[in-house]
Design a protein around this motif. Structure first.
Motif, PDB file in Angstrom:
ATOM      1  N   ALA A  88      11.989   7.186  14.758  1.00  0.00           N
ATOM      2  CA  ALA A  88      12.513   8.274  13.927  1.00  0.00           C
ATOM      3  C   ALA A  88      11.578   8.657  12.787  1.00  0.00           C
ATOM      4  CB  ALA A  88      13.877   7.870  13.356  1.00  0.00           C
ATOM      5  N   VAL A  89      10.594   7.781  12.514  1.00  0.00           N
ATOM      6  CA  VAL A  89       9.684   8.034  11.388  1.00  0.00           C
ATOM      7  C   VAL A  89       8.232   7.977  11.880  1.00  0.00           C
ATOM      8  CG1 VAL A  89       9.233   7.460   8.962  1.00  0.00           C
ATOM      9  CG2 VAL A  89      11.398   6.800   9.988  1.00  0.00           C
ATOM     10  N   PRO A  90       7.838   8.888  12.778  1.00  0.00           N
ATOM     11  CA  PRO A  90       6.471   8.836  13.317  1.00  0.00           C
ATOM     12  C   PRO A  90       5.392   9.073  12.261  1.00  0.00           C
ATOM     13  CG  PRO A  90       7.569  10.874  13.949  1.00  0.00           C
ATOM     14  CD  PRO A  90       8.613   9.995  13.351  1.00  0.00           C
ATOM     15  N   ASN A  91       5.748   9.750  11.158  1.00  0.00           N
ATOM     16  CA  ASN A  91       4.772   9.978  10.084  1.00  0.00           C
ATOM     17  C   ASN A  91       4.529   8.738   9.240  1.00  0.00           C
ATOM     18  OD1 ASN A  91       4.706  12.633  10.924  1.00  0.00           O
ATOM     19  ND2 ASN A  91       6.064  13.372   9.315  1.00  0.00           N
ATOM     20  N   LYS A  92       5.367   7.704   9.464  1.00  0.00           N
ATOM     21  CA  LYS A  92       5.268   6.452   8.680  1.00  0.00           C
ATOM     22  C   LYS A  92       5.332   6.751   7.180  1.00  0.00           C
ATOM     23  CE  LYS A  92       4.652   4.189  12.534  1.00  0.00           C
ATOM     24  NZ  LYS A  92       4.934   5.304  13.443  1.00  0.00           N
ATOM     25  N   LYS A  93       6.289   7.604   6.831  1.00  0.00           N
ATOM     26  CA  LYS A  93       6.404   8.024   5.431  1.00  0.00           C
ATOM     27  C   LYS A  93       7.870   8.002   4.999  1.00  0.00           C
ATOM     28  CE  LYS A  93       3.740  11.381   4.175  1.00  0.00           C
ATOM     29  NZ  LYS A  93       3.170  12.744   3.974  1.00  0.00           N
ATOM     30  N   ILE A  94       8.121   7.389   3.844  1.00  0.00           N
ATOM     31  CA  ILE A  94       9.457   7.367   3.244  1.00  0.00           C
ATOM     32  C   ILE A  94       9.392   8.185   1.965  1.00  0.00           C
ATOM     33  CG2 ILE A  94      11.303   5.930   2.305  1.00  0.00           C
ATOM     34  CD1 ILE A  94      10.113   3.618   4.033  1.00  0.00           C
ATOM     35  N   VAL A  95      10.168   9.255   1.913  1.00  0.00           N
ATOM     36  CA  VAL A  95      10.091  10.215   0.819  1.00  0.00           C
ATOM     37  C   VAL A  95      11.375  10.168  -0.002  1.00  0.00           C
ATOM     38  CG1 VAL A  95       9.743  12.638   0.210  1.00  0.00           C
ATOM     39  CG2 VAL A  95       8.655  11.698   2.265  1.00  0.00           C
ATOM     40  N   PHE A  96      11.243   9.988  -1.302  1.00  0.00           N
ATOM     41  CA  PHE A  96      12.388  10.000  -2.215  1.00  0.00           C
ATOM     42  C   PHE A  96      12.514  11.389  -2.845  1.00  0.00           C
ATOM     43  CE2 PHE A  96      11.746   5.521  -1.687  1.00  0.00           C
ATOM     44  CZ  PHE A  96      13.005   4.965  -1.848  1.00  0.00           C
ATOM     45  N   VAL A  97      13.732  11.923  -2.785  1.00  0.00           N
ATOM     46  CA  VAL A  97      13.965  13.290  -3.234  1.00  0.00           C
ATOM     47  C   VAL A  97      15.155  13.336  -4.181  1.00  0.00           C
ATOM     48  CG1 VAL A  97      14.560  15.633  -2.515  1.00  0.00           C
ATOM     49  CG2 VAL A  97      13.051  14.230  -1.082  1.00  0.00           C
ATOM     50  N   ALA A  98      14.952  13.889  -5.364  1.00  0.00           N
ATOM     51  CA  ALA A  98      16.057  14.103  -6.303  1.00  0.00           C
ATOM     52  C   ALA A  98      16.863  15.301  -5.831  1.00  0.00           C
ATOM     53  CB  ALA A  98      15.521  14.327  -7.709  1.00  0.00           C
ATOM     54  N   ALA A  99      18.138  15.084  -5.519  1.00  0.00           N
ATOM     55  CA  ALA A  99      18.999  16.163  -5.028  1.00  0.00           C
ATOM     56  C   ALA A  99      19.822  16.713  -6.190  1.00  0.00           C
ATOM     57  CB  ALA A  99      19.885  15.635  -3.908  1.00  0.00           C
ATOM     58  N   ASP A 100      21.117  16.869  -5.992  1.00  0.00           N
ATOM     59  CA  ASP A 100      21.986  17.309  -7.092  1.00  0.00           C
ATOM     60  C   ASP A 100      23.285  16.528  -7.031  1.00  0.00           C
ATOM     61  OD1 ASP A 100      23.770  18.603  -5.229  1.00  0.00           O
ATOM     62  OD2 ASP A 100      22.407  20.302  -5.197  1.00  0.00           O
ATOM     63  N   GLU A 101      24.155  16.796  -7.970  1.00  0.00           N
ATOM     64  CA  GLU A 101      25.398  16.029  -8.075  1.00  0.00           C
ATOM     65  C   GLU A 101      26.332  16.248  -6.894  1.00  0.00           C
ATOM     66  OE1 GLU A 101      26.038  13.680 -10.022  1.00  0.00           O
ATOM     67  OE2 GLU A 101      24.440  13.911 -11.490  1.00  0.00           O
ATOM     68  N   LYS A 102      26.079  17.268  -6.092  1.00  0.00           N
ATOM     69  CA  LYS A 102      26.932  17.542  -4.939  1.00  0.00           C
ATOM     70  C   LYS A 102      26.605  16.640  -3.748  1.00  0.00           C
ATOM     71  CE  LYS A 102      27.671  22.400  -6.151  1.00  0.00           C
ATOM     72  NZ  LYS A 102      27.496  23.815  -5.705  1.00  0.00           N
ATOM     73  N   LEU A 103      25.542  15.854  -3.853  1.00  0.00           N
ATOM     74  CA  LEU A 103      25.213  14.923  -2.772  1.00  0.00           C
ATOM     75  C   LEU A 103      26.420  14.016  -2.514  1.00  0.00           C
ATOM     76  CD1 LEU A 103      22.564  14.297  -1.110  1.00  0.00           C
ATOM     77  CD2 LEU A 103      22.298  12.313  -2.612  1.00  0.00           C
ATOM     78  N   PRO A 104      26.815  13.818  -1.254  1.00  0.00           N
ATOM     79  CA  PRO A 104      28.047  13.057  -0.953  1.00  0.00           C
ATOM     80  C   PRO A 104      28.063  11.639  -1.503  1.00  0.00           C
ATOM     81  CG  PRO A 104      27.302  14.245   0.985  1.00  0.00           C
ATOM     82  CD  PRO A 104      26.220  14.388  -0.034  1.00  0.00           C
ATOM     83  N   SER A 105      26.893  11.018  -1.644  1.00  0.00           N
ATOM     84  CA  SER A 105      26.834   9.663  -2.171  1.00  0.00           C
ATOM     85  C   SER A 105      25.666   9.572  -3.149  1.00  0.00           C
ATOM     86  CB  SER A 105      26.664   8.644  -1.042  1.00  0.00           C
ATOM     87  OG  SER A 105      25.534   8.950  -0.255  1.00  0.00           O
ATOM     88  N   TYR A 106      25.637   8.490  -3.919  1.00  0.00           N
ATOM     89  CA  TYR A 106      24.566   8.344  -4.910  1.00  0.00           C
ATOM     90  C   TYR A 106      23.194   8.286  -4.236  1.00  0.00           C
ATOM     91  CZ  TYR A 106      27.951   7.490  -8.635  1.00  0.00           C
ATOM     92  OH  TYR A 106      28.959   7.625  -9.552  1.00  0.00           O
ATOM     93  N   TRP A 107      23.126   7.607  -3.096  1.00  0.00           N
ATOM     94  CA  TRP A 107      21.880   7.457  -2.352  1.00  0.00           C
ATOM     95  C   TRP A 107      22.167   7.738  -0.882  1.00  0.00           C
ATOM     96  CZ3 TRP A 107      17.458   6.477  -5.138  1.00  0.00           C
ATOM     97  CH2 TRP A 107      17.654   6.091  -6.468  1.00  0.00           C
ATOM     98  N   GLN A 108      21.354   8.563  -0.273  1.00  0.00           N
ATOM     99  CA  GLN A 108      21.640   8.984   1.094  1.00  0.00           C
ATOM    100  C   GLN A 108      20.353   9.024   1.923  1.00  0.00           C
ATOM    101  OE1 GLN A 108      24.598  12.188   1.833  1.00  0.00           O
ATOM    102  NE2 GLN A 108      22.875  13.279   2.750  1.00  0.00           N
ATOM    103  N   TYR A 109      20.372   8.297   3.044  1.00  0.00           N
ATOM    104  CA  TYR A 109      19.238   8.323   3.969  1.00  0.00           C
ATOM    105  C   TYR A 109      19.416   9.453   4.982  1.00  0.00           C
ATOM    106  CZ  TYR A 109      17.746   3.507   2.715  1.00  0.00           C
ATOM    107  OH  TYR A 109      17.301   2.383   2.077  1.00  0.00           O
TER     108      TYR A 109
END
Length: 279
Positions: A88-109
């Motif tokens: 699922a991660v062929p780019n071998k990259k994990i990217v952290f993105v600041a979303a907004d308060e509407k995100l369903p959970s505090y942290w979401q993969y």
């Protein structure tokens, strides 16, 4: 806008810890990986002095530490989950993105464009969620079955094999009995979503009830001979029929034993069904 001195110092102070966590991830997965943060964007969106002054401690130490623990102690310990993650991660990259308060959970993969994306609400909270998240429930899977279904099938394979052996014994067969895998894949879409994660358990149980029914009724030699003649392929085929009268029915078709169901309920009907009337 460039980072403030306090932000840069916090990142610098925690850089070695970050490298240690990254090394843990790469060792667990057996591949080089990149972890990406846009701290200018993160600090702007979070707009919190704590995040500004402690971004290194928060993200490099705590968040990436929880990520490393998830991958090291959970993802990599199950070969099927590990393979699905790498696929699922062929780019071998994990990217952290600041979303907004509407995100369903505090942290979401999520998994998008060849990357593993970890989104989070701008008010940093519950960083341990990065560790406790069950990635096996989120990872895409190739083929018919979801990853959770594949894991359940694997978990119940020994039970399935034992129950097929019980069918063989009941039928006094010299050759092994099998369950038709293509028929299982065909009925999978007709199983309710809340039962798909138990797919392997359910059908191993169905075969167990088939074996019990055969053992009881085929104790009669005349019945045994008739069933042997009707099941020359020694194969159990599963079918779905939404319009049939009973929840679970037996039939003998083209040398196979066919078990058809209306819905996944009342599975004990498989064991009590009087198939003698069909012979």
């Amino acid at each position: 806008m460039p980072l403030s001195l306090t932000s840069r110092k916090s990142l610098k102070d925690n850089e070695e810890t970050f490298k240690t966590h990254l090394a843990t991830i790469e060792k667990a997965l057996g591949e080089p990986f990149e972890i990406v943060f846009d701290f200018e964007d993160i600090i702007t969106k979070c707009n919190d002095n704590w995040v500004t002054n402690s971004c290194g401690s928060i993200f490099y130490k705590d968040v990436v530490g929880n990520l490393a623990k998830n991958i090291d102690t959970k993802v990599s310990k199950n070969e099927m989950v590990k393979e699905a993650f790498l696929a699922a991660v062929p780019n071998k990259k994990i990217v952290f993105v600041a979303a907004d308060e509407k995100l369903p959970s505090y942290w979401q993969y999520s998994f998008a464009d060849g990357n593993c994306v970890v989104s989070f609400r701008p008010k940093i909270c519950n960083t341990n969620d990065v560790f406790t998240a069950k990635l096996e429930t989120l990872l895409p899977s190739q083929g018919t079955y979801s990853l959770m279904t594949r894991l359940n099938i694997k978990e119940n394979q020994a039970k399935m094999d034992a129950n097929l052996a019980a069918v063989k014994k009941a039928m006094k067969s010299d050759a092994d009995w099998t369950i038709d895998q293509s028929s299982l894949e065909a009925v999978y879409p007709h199983v309710a979503d809340d039962l798909k994660n138990s797919f392997g358990h359910i059908f191993a149980g169905v075969v167990e009830k088939v074996a019990a029914n055969l053992a009881k009724r085929c104790a009669d030699e005349m019945v045994l001979e008739a069933v042997q003649e009707a099941t020359s392929n020694r194969t159990i085929v599963i079918k779905h029929n939404a319009t049939q009268n009973g929840y679970w029915l037996w039939s003998f078709e083209s040398g196979n034993l066919v078990i058809s169901f209306k819905s996944i309920t009342n599975t004990n009907d498989v064991q009590t069904f009087d198939f003698i009337k069909l012979l």
